[in-house]
Design an enzyme around this catalytic site. Structure first.
Site: not given
Length: 128
Positions: A88-90
């Protein structure tokens, strides 16, 4: 005629049996990711944002390897290429790119969760 039929069958079996589809990452919903993380110890939740973003907030239990360090750090942190990895990231852009890169590097069980901004399980988000 029988020889031609046998050759045709053998050729078809060879072609279909030897063709492989390239491994690709899978997208995963927050609900399915949450279930996978709670039912298996062999799941790594990978945050690919910057250290500052991770420090601000991250999903509990995740490890940080920024997207720009994946190629140099991933094999040290996750040496087993059969490990289930949820990235995941932003917002989802970096996680998608890293998921593709992990597949290219030979990791076999990679999921893209997308962005922490859309993660509904706020009780699992650690903030500072």
């Amino acid at each position: 005629m029988k020889i031609l039929s046998k050759l045709t069958i053998i050729t078809l079996l060879f072609i279909t049996g030897c063709s492989t589809t390239p491994n690709t990452y899978k997208t995963i919903s927050a609900k399915d990711a949450q279930a996978k993380m709670t039912t298996s110890e062999d799941v790594v939740l990978l945050d690919v944002r910057t250290p500052a973003e991770y420090e601000e907030k991250h999903i509990q239990g995740s490890i940080l390897i920024p997207d720009y360090d994946i190629e140099t750090e991933i094999e040290t942190q996750i040496p087993n290429k059969d490990t289930t990895i949820i990235v995941y990231c932003r917002s989802g852009n970096r996680s998608r790119n890293v998921a593709n890169k992990l597949i290219t590097m030979g990791y076999n069980d990679v999921y893209d969760l997308g962005g922490i901004n859309n993660y509904p399980y706020t009780e699992n988000i650690v903030t500072n």
